[in-house]
Motif scaffolding. Sequence first.
Motif, PDB file in Angstrom:
ATOM      1  N   LEU A 142      -1.358  -7.360   1.913  1.00 43.44           N
ATOM      2  CA  LEU A 142      -2.111  -6.572   2.703  1.00 43.44           C
ATOM      3  C   LEU A 142      -3.417  -5.954   1.811  1.00 43.44           C
ATOM      4  CD1 LEU A 142      -1.756  -4.824   5.240  1.00 43.44           C
ATOM      5  CD2 LEU A 142      -0.842  -3.097   3.645  1.00 43.44           C
ATOM      6  N   GLU A 143      -4.593  -6.154   2.286  1.00 39.52           N
ATOM      7  CA  GLU A 143      -5.749  -5.589   1.532  1.00 39.52           C
ATOM      8  C   GLU A 143      -6.216  -4.659   2.368  1.00 39.52           C
ATOM      9  OE1 GLU A 143      -8.199  -8.805   0.385  1.00 39.52           O
ATOM     10  OE2 GLU A 143      -6.570  -9.868  -0.517  1.00 39.52           O
ATOM     11  N   THR A 144      -6.181  -3.291   2.254  1.00 41.35           N
ATOM     12  CA  THR A 144      -6.584  -2.390   3.026  1.00 41.35           C
ATOM     13  C   THR A 144      -7.330  -1.015   2.044  1.00 41.35           C
ATOM     14  OG1 THR A 144      -4.389  -0.963   2.877  1.00 41.35           O
ATOM     15  CG2 THR A 144      -4.665  -2.398   4.822  1.00 41.35           C
ATOM     16  N   ILE A 145      -8.081  -0.347   2.759  1.00 38.19           N
ATOM     17  CA  ILE A 145      -8.599   0.684   1.889  1.00 38.19           C
ATOM     18  C   ILE A 145      -8.334   2.064   2.519  1.00 38.19           C
ATOM     19  CG2 ILE A 145     -11.037   1.821   1.405  1.00 38.19           C
ATOM     20  CD1 ILE A 145     -12.191  -1.123   1.319  1.00 38.19           C
ATOM     21  N   GLY A 166       8.712  -1.337  -4.372  1.00 36.47           N
ATOM     22  CA  GLY A 166       7.757  -2.364  -5.006  1.00 36.47           C
ATOM     23  C   GLY A 166       6.531  -1.298  -5.395  1.00 36.47           C
ATOM     24  N   SER A 167       5.443  -2.107  -5.496  1.00 34.96           N
ATOM     25  CA  SER A 167       4.151  -1.190  -6.131  1.00 34.96           C
ATOM     26  C   SER A 167       3.158  -1.725  -5.242  1.00 34.96           C
ATOM     27  CB  SER A 167       3.954  -1.557  -7.482  1.00 34.96           C
ATOM     28  OG  SER A 167       3.511  -2.730  -7.720  1.00 34.96           O
ATOM     29  N   VAL A 168       1.739  -0.830  -5.521  1.00 34.67           N
ATOM     30  CA  VAL A 168       0.776  -1.261  -4.498  1.00 34.67           C
ATOM     31  C   VAL A 168      -0.391  -1.358  -5.710  1.00 34.67           C
ATOM     32  CG1 VAL A 168      -0.847  -0.202  -2.850  1.00 34.67           C
ATOM     33  CG2 VAL A 168       1.545   0.581  -2.701  1.00 34.67           C
ATOM     34  N   ASP A 169      -1.129  -2.433  -5.554  1.00 29.80           N
ATOM     35  CA  ASP A 169      -2.563  -2.336  -6.488  1.00 29.80           C
ATOM     36  C   ASP A 169      -3.516  -1.813  -6.014  1.00 29.80           C
ATOM     37  OD1 ASP A 169      -0.886  -3.888  -8.422  1.00 29.80           O
ATOM     38  OD2 ASP A 169      -1.048  -5.603  -7.057  1.00 29.80           O
ATOM     39  N   CYS A 170      -4.137  -0.852  -6.742  1.00 32.54           N
ATOM     40  CA  CYS A 170      -5.373  -0.122  -6.203  1.00 32.54           C
ATOM     41  C   CYS A 170      -6.443  -0.093  -7.035  1.00 32.54           C
ATOM     42  CB  CYS A 170      -4.843   1.215  -6.106  1.00 32.54           C
ATOM     43  SG  CYS A 170      -3.539   1.489  -4.769  1.00 32.54           S
ATOM     44  N   GLY A 193      -8.079  -1.912   7.587  1.00 27.19           N
ATOM     45  CA  GLY A 193      -8.022  -3.166   7.436  1.00 27.19           C
ATOM     46  C   GLY A 193      -7.073  -4.074   7.422  1.00 27.19           C
ATOM     47  N   PHE A 194      -5.976  -3.403   8.682  1.00 28.20           N
ATOM     48  CA  PHE A 194      -4.773  -4.129   8.858  1.00 28.20           C
ATOM     49  C   PHE A 194      -5.326  -5.350   9.746  1.00 28.20           C
ATOM     50  CE2 PHE A 194      -3.175   0.074   7.810  1.00 28.20           C
ATOM     51  CZ  PHE A 194      -2.094  -0.099   7.032  1.00 28.20           C
ATOM     52  N   LEU A 195      -4.661  -6.386   9.170  1.00 24.74           N
ATOM     53  CA  LEU A 195      -4.864  -7.615  10.388  1.00 24.74           C
ATOM     54  C   LEU A 195      -4.114  -7.604  11.472  1.00 24.74           C
ATOM     55  CD1 LEU A 195      -5.622 -10.592   7.586  1.00 24.74           C
ATOM     56  CD2 LEU A 195      -7.230  -8.999   8.723  1.00 24.74           C
TER      57      LEU A 195
END
Length: 136
Positions: A82-85, A58-62, A105-107
């Motif tokens: 997932l919303e991380t930095i 898949g892909s990651v949006d950055c 930012g991992f919940l």
Amino acid sequence: MSDMSTETRSVIIEREMPFPAEKIWRALTQPHLIQEWLMQSDFKPVVDHSFNFNADWGSVDCRVLEVEPNKTLAYSWDAYGLETIVTWTLTPTGKGTHLRMEQAGFLADQRQAYGGARSGWPQFFDKLEQVLSRTE
């Protein structure tokens, strides 16, 4: 009592590498090199530039958040909820460069993603070192 919904975790990898910061910076910021150790991307080291990492899964949006050449690079890393930095920090040492990567930012309920990052990043670091050792 801590509120679990807001508590986040980080994956941190730190490694001393026998290469100058400028060389590591190129491998972190040039798409043809990034592709060799991480994933295909349309990355540019420009703040606010939006880009993707693409892999067979898949892909990651950055989006680029911070750029300080040869020192600091940060970008958002969003995939599958997932919303991380991800923040890279390069510090010159006597023998090369101390490279630090933090994915923050991992919940609490994102255990699978957290585990995947914890096992995945050291492998990416290994590949990065291989790329660095064979490029000029």
